[in-house]
Design a protein around this motif. Structure first.
Motif, PDB file in Angstrom:
ATOM      1  N   LYS A 469       0.847  -1.194   0.000  1.00  0.00           N
ATOM      2  CA  LYS A 469       0.000   0.000   0.000  1.00  0.00           C
ATOM      3  C   LYS A 469       0.878   1.238   0.000  1.00  0.00           C
ATOM      4  CE  LYS A 469      -3.703  -2.315   2.557  1.00  0.00           C
ATOM      5  NZ  LYS A 469      -4.414  -2.395   3.863  1.00  0.00           N
ATOM      6  N   GLN A 470       0.636   2.105  -0.974  1.00  0.00           N
ATOM      7  CA  GLN A 470       1.417   3.340  -1.088  1.00  0.00           C
ATOM      8  C   GLN A 470       0.784   4.398  -0.199  1.00  0.00           C
ATOM      9  OE1 GLN A 470       4.280   3.138  -2.871  1.00  0.00           O
ATOM     10  NE2 GLN A 470       3.651   1.004  -3.203  1.00  0.00           N
ATOM     11  N   LYS A 471       1.361   4.604   0.954  1.00  0.00           N
ATOM     12  CA  LYS A 471       0.815   5.542   1.921  1.00  0.00           C
ATOM     13  C   LYS A 471       1.882   6.510   2.416  1.00  0.00           C
ATOM     14  CE  LYS A 471      -2.638   2.335   3.863  1.00  0.00           C
ATOM     15  NZ  LYS A 471      -3.107   1.680   5.119  1.00  0.00           N
ATOM     16  N   SER A 472       1.419   7.669   2.827  1.00  0.00           N
ATOM     17  CA  SER A 472       2.298   8.650   3.460  1.00  0.00           C
ATOM     18  C   SER A 472       2.060   8.614   4.958  1.00  0.00           C
ATOM     19  CB  SER A 472       2.030  10.057   2.928  1.00  0.00           C
ATOM     20  OG  SER A 472       2.712  11.012   3.713  1.00  0.00           O
ATOM     21  N   LEU A 473       3.115   8.423   5.727  1.00  0.00           N
ATOM     22  CA  LEU A 473       2.986   8.389   7.179  1.00  0.00           C
ATOM     23  C   LEU A 473       2.492   9.716   7.745  1.00  0.00           C
ATOM     24  CD1 LEU A 473       6.269   6.426   7.889  1.00  0.00           C
ATOM     25  CD2 LEU A 473       3.966   5.617   8.414  1.00  0.00           C
ATOM     26  N   MET A 474       2.678  10.769   6.973  1.00  0.00           N
ATOM     27  CA  MET A 474       2.248  12.095   7.415  1.00  0.00           C
ATOM     28  C   MET A 474       0.733  12.278   7.286  1.00  0.00           C
ATOM     29  SD  MET A 474       5.194  13.403   8.217  1.00  0.00           S
ATOM     30  CE  MET A 474       4.904  15.164   8.341  1.00  0.00           C
ATOM     31  N   GLU A 475       0.100  11.446   6.482  1.00  0.00           N
ATOM     32  CA  GLU A 475      -1.324  11.642   6.184  1.00  0.00           C
ATOM     33  C   GLU A 475      -2.217  10.531   6.717  1.00  0.00           C
ATOM     34  OE1 GLU A 475      -1.363  11.979   1.969  1.00  0.00           O
ATOM     35  OE2 GLU A 475      -0.160  13.814   1.926  1.00  0.00           O
ATOM     36  N   MET A 476      -1.638   9.558   7.403  1.00  0.00           N
ATOM     37  CA  MET A 476      -2.414   8.416   7.866  1.00  0.00           C
ATOM     38  C   MET A 476      -3.199   8.748   9.141  1.00  0.00           C
ATOM     39  SD  MET A 476       0.603   5.622   7.122  1.00  0.00           S
ATOM     40  CE  MET A 476      -0.217   4.188   7.783  1.00  0.00           C
ATOM     41  N   GLU A 477      -4.367   8.150   9.270  1.00  0.00           N
ATOM     42  CA  GLU A 477      -5.189   8.320  10.458  1.00  0.00           C
ATOM     43  C   GLU A 477      -4.571   7.555  11.635  1.00  0.00           C
ATOM     44  OE1 GLU A 477      -7.766  10.269  10.696  1.00  0.00           O
ATOM     45  OE2 GLU A 477      -7.747  10.823   8.554  1.00  0.00           O
ATOM     46  N   ASP A 478      -4.864   8.018  12.845  1.00  0.00           N
ATOM     47  CA  ASP A 478      -4.265   7.398  14.026  1.00  0.00           C
ATOM     48  C   ASP A 478      -4.609   5.919  14.162  1.00  0.00           C
ATOM     49  OD1 ASP A 478      -3.121   9.784  14.634  1.00  0.00           O
ATOM     50  OD2 ASP A 478      -4.560  10.331  16.220  1.00  0.00           O
ATOM     51  N   ASP A 479      -5.795   5.522  13.691  1.00  0.00           N
ATOM     52  CA  ASP A 479      -6.208   4.135  13.848  1.00  0.00           C
ATOM     53  C   ASP A 479      -5.849   3.256  12.652  1.00  0.00           C
ATOM     54  OD1 ASP A 479      -7.913   5.257  12.046  1.00  0.00           O
ATOM     55  OD2 ASP A 479      -9.766   4.553  13.017  1.00  0.00           O
ATOM     56  N   ASP A 480      -5.081   3.803  11.706  1.00  0.00           N
ATOM     57  CA  ASP A 480      -4.651   3.024  10.542  1.00  0.00           C
ATOM     58  C   ASP A 480      -3.734   1.895  11.018  1.00  0.00           C
ATOM     59  OD1 ASP A 480      -3.069   2.146   8.227  1.00  0.00           O
ATOM     60  OD2 ASP A 480      -4.021   3.831   7.174  1.00  0.00           O
ATOM     61  N   ILE A 481      -4.054   0.650  10.618  1.00  0.00           N
ATOM     62  CA  ILE A 481      -3.296  -0.509  11.058  1.00  0.00           C
ATOM     63  C   ILE A 481      -1.830  -0.417  10.652  1.00  0.00           C
ATOM     64  CG2 ILE A 481      -3.927  -1.827   8.996  1.00  0.00           C
ATOM     65  CD1 ILE A 481      -3.219  -3.168  12.564  1.00  0.00           C
ATOM     66  N   ASP A 482      -1.555   0.159   9.476  1.00  0.00           N
ATOM     67  CA  ASP A 482      -0.168   0.286   9.027  1.00  0.00           C
ATOM     68  C   ASP A 482       0.603   1.300   9.875  1.00  0.00           C
ATOM     69  OD1 ASP A 482      -0.155  -1.608   6.971  1.00  0.00           O
ATOM     70  OD2 ASP A 482      -1.141  -0.213   5.589  1.00  0.00           O
ATOM     71  N   LEU A 483      -0.070   2.341  10.311  1.00  0.00           N
ATOM     72  CA  LEU A 483       0.584   3.308  11.191  1.00  0.00           C
ATOM     73  C   LEU A 483       0.909   2.646  12.528  1.00  0.00           C
ATOM     74  CD1 LEU A 483       1.584   6.147  11.800  1.00  0.00           C
ATOM     75  CD2 LEU A 483      -0.729   6.722  12.577  1.00  0.00           C
ATOM     76  N   GLN A 484      -0.022   1.841  13.024  1.00  0.00           N
ATOM     77  CA  GLN A 484       0.213   1.142  14.285  1.00  0.00           C
ATOM     78  C   GLN A 484       1.379   0.159  14.162  1.00  0.00           C
ATOM     79  OE1 GLN A 484      -1.309   2.047  17.091  1.00  0.00           O
ATOM     80  NE2 GLN A 484      -2.269   3.616  15.801  1.00  0.00           N
ATOM     81  N   ARG A 485       1.431  -0.519  13.017  1.00  0.00           N
ATOM     82  CA  ARG A 485       2.562  -1.421  12.769  1.00  0.00           C
ATOM     83  C   ARG A 485       3.884  -0.653  12.811  1.00  0.00           C
ATOM     84  NH1 ARG A 485       0.074  -4.368   7.393  1.00  0.00           N
ATOM     85  NH2 ARG A 485      -0.899  -6.187   8.396  1.00  0.00           N
ATOM     86  N   PHE A 486       3.890   0.494  12.118  1.00  0.00           N
ATOM     87  CA  PHE A 486       5.128   1.257  12.014  1.00  0.00           C
ATOM     88  C   PHE A 486       5.544   1.842  13.366  1.00  0.00           C
ATOM     89  CE2 PHE A 486       7.641   5.086  10.977  1.00  0.00           C
ATOM     90  CZ  PHE A 486       8.693   4.442  10.309  1.00  0.00           C
TER      91      PHE A 486
END
Length: 569
Positions: A469-486
């Protein structure tokens, strides 16, 4: 001090110094001065440290802001006190100005330069500062060079000896309950003269003087390293303490004929395990690692480590309360075109290169050849002497001039030596009480838990990469599973790198962190925001991090188990 307009539209200060007027930068082409600074830092990485000598009117700061990122640090050292007072110490969150005071500058350099960023330090002397404030400039350069050498030495030692550090540490745990902590002997020899024996080329001459005054030696506290034990014993001179800090087996070979001496042997966690095991005399423990990691050892004390065993010997003499401290064989140079005294040269030396590299000032005011390493030892020794001005240091060697330790002939020093207090032998007090097996189990558990964390981090990275998934860490929601992983990935890394338990990994940790910074996390300042916000890029680089972490931990675990089998079963 007055501000003037430059011909190209900037402003520059004119100052008065030594009854003369100087412009701090080029009044005709100020733009060129700024361009030279920006060219110096054009290839900086996201975590580079930028040191600038001189702020002048600060006209370059705005353009400097455009080439650095939030992770960069800019430290401006200003030698003009009244000029530095015109600025807030923190110009911006990552740009600060400090007044030139040698001790302050030295402290700042030590706090901001370490083995992880030695290749990411940029220095620039702005405008005419290096010529107008030449003395301050040279002092800054000297301290910067010294700090960089210290940091690079940590990497060099880690690369060469990391496997020995692990093996020696594990093996030496077995001996600790038989040892006396070094701090037990504090001030036991107040104002007793100490003789620190090193293996430099002039030691042979010094020994002749020692033999002439053997009646005085019984009242002096003699401290030596492993290299020079034989030189003393063969001449009927018994040391009061042997200090062994080198990890290599050559240290054992230097001592193999003297394992039955009744002189105490001082060692630390990484000292050669075979020497520590086989030496028959009393043992004194210097704690440099376990006092940070084992609660029962928090009261134990280490000693100064300046790169050479001589630094540790001198600090121990100081700890005992000895004065004066007399240095012999401490040439720190290739006196008589030799690297060591004939009496202190061993087979091990045939495997090493001792080629002269630079000249330094000798005791007679002329120049003498030495190596960069020996010069570094000299600087560290001079820094130590400067710190302890209450102690009299006397240099009886014939090599490099040592600031703070005036040269005197050993024959005259011993002839005129007076004694106010009797020498006290180091009587054992074995009050170290630990469960060796528990300590070893703790270390093995730390390694195992770190391996589990590395596996967890690796799996999280692989999951992110597979999802693609091409995502920007600056734009992800707090509950995004990928942000939590990171965020968990970052937590694993932070806990691993900053835990006191990670210190058990010794040189392996130093080498690992240096290599990761050099090989995995090379990001230019201009690309920092873009790259660090790219989820897929971050997953790929941390995947490499955890793979190398696992590889390193597996090797440490293997070496630990091998050592346990050899020394405990």
């Amino acid at each position: 001090m007055k501000k003037f307009q430059t011909l190209d539209g900037y402003q520059v200060y004119r100052i008065k110094k030594d009854k003369r007027f100087f412009f701090l930068a080029d009044r005709e082409n100020y733009e060129y001065e700024i361009t030279k600074l920006l060219n110096t830092v054009e290839d900086i990485n996201f975590d580079s440290l930028i040191l600038i000598f001189g702020i002048d009117t600060g006209e370059y700061i705005e353009k400097l802001r455009n080439v650095i990122c939030p992770q960069n640090k800019v430290i401006i050292v200003e030698p003009n006190q009244s000029l530095s007072n015109r600025y807030q110490s923190e110009i911006e969150e990552n740009i600060r100005i400090v007044s030139f005071k040698e001790e302050l500058v030295k402290k700042i350099l030590q706090e901001n330069i370490n083995f992880k960023n030695i290749n990411n330090v940029y220095f620039y002397a702005f405008g005419n500062y290096s010529s107008i404030y030449h003395k301050e400039y040279q002092c800054l350069i000297k301290n910067l060079d010294s700090t960089l050498v210290n940091a690079s030495a940590a990497v060099s030692l880690a690369k060469r000896f990391k496997h020995l550090f692990i093996k020696n540490m594990i093996a030496n745990i077995k001996i600790l309950n038989q040892c006396t902590p070094i701090h037990y002997y504090k001030f036991t020899n107040q104002n007793v003269p100490a003789i620190i024996v090193s293996g430099g080329p002039s030691l042979d001459n010094n020994i002749e003087d020692l033999k002439k005054h053997k009646d005085k030696l019984s009242q002096c506290f003699i401290i030596t390293g492993s290299r020079t034990v034989g030189a003393l014993v063969k001449n009927g001179i018994k040391p009061d303490l042997i200090v062994s800090v080198d990890p290599v087996d050559a240290n054992y070979d230097m001592m193999k004929d003297y394992l039955n001496l009744d002189t105490p042997l001082a060692f630390y966690e990484y000292s050669n395990r075979y020497l520590v095991r086989d030496y028959q005399g009393d043992k004194v423990f210097i704690s440099l690692l376990f006092s940070q990691t084992i609660k029962a050892f928090k009261n134990l004390q280490g000693v100064y480590c300046g790169g050479s065993v001589a630094h540790s010997c001198i600090d121990i003499a100081n700890m005992l309360g000895c004065s004066p401290i007399i240095l012999i064989g401490q040439d720190l140079a290739h006196t008589f075109q030799k690297h060591h005294a004939d009496s202190a040269t061993h087979d091990y030396d045939k495997t090493l290169s001792y080629v002269s590299q630079i000249p330094v000032k000798a005791i007679n005011g002329k120049m003498i050849n030495t190596t960069i390493t020996l010069e570094h030892y000299k600087i560290r020794l001079e820094q130590y002497i400067e710190k302890y001005k209450r102690v009299d240091f006397i240099n009886c060697s014939y090599g490099a001039w040592i600031k703070g330790a005036p040269h005197k002939e050993l024959d005259k020093v011993l002839k005129n030596l007076t004694f106010s207090n009797p020498k006290q032998s180091l009587i054992p007090k074995r009050d170290i009480k630990i469960n060796n097996q528990e300590v070893i189990d703790t270390i093995l558990t730390v390694i195992e838990q770190d391996m589990i964390k590395a596996e967890q981090g690796l799996k999280l990275c692989q999951d992110i990469i597979l999802d693609n998934k091409q995502k920007s860490l600056m734009e992800m929601e707090d509950d995004d599973i990928d942000l939590q992983r990171f965020l968990y990935i970052l937590q694993i890394v932070n806990e691993f790198e900053n835990s006191l338990d990670s210190h058990y990994l010794g040189g392996y940790l130093t080498h690992f962190l240096f290599d990761r910074k050099e090989q995995t996390f090379q990001i230019s300042a201009k690309d920092y925001v873009k790259v660090t916000s790219d989820l897929q890029h971050q997953a790929r680089v941390f995947k490499i991090y955890f793979e190398k972490m696992k590889e390193m931990l597996c090797e440490v675990n293997r070496l630990s188990l091998e050592t346990l089998e050899e020394f405990y079963e």
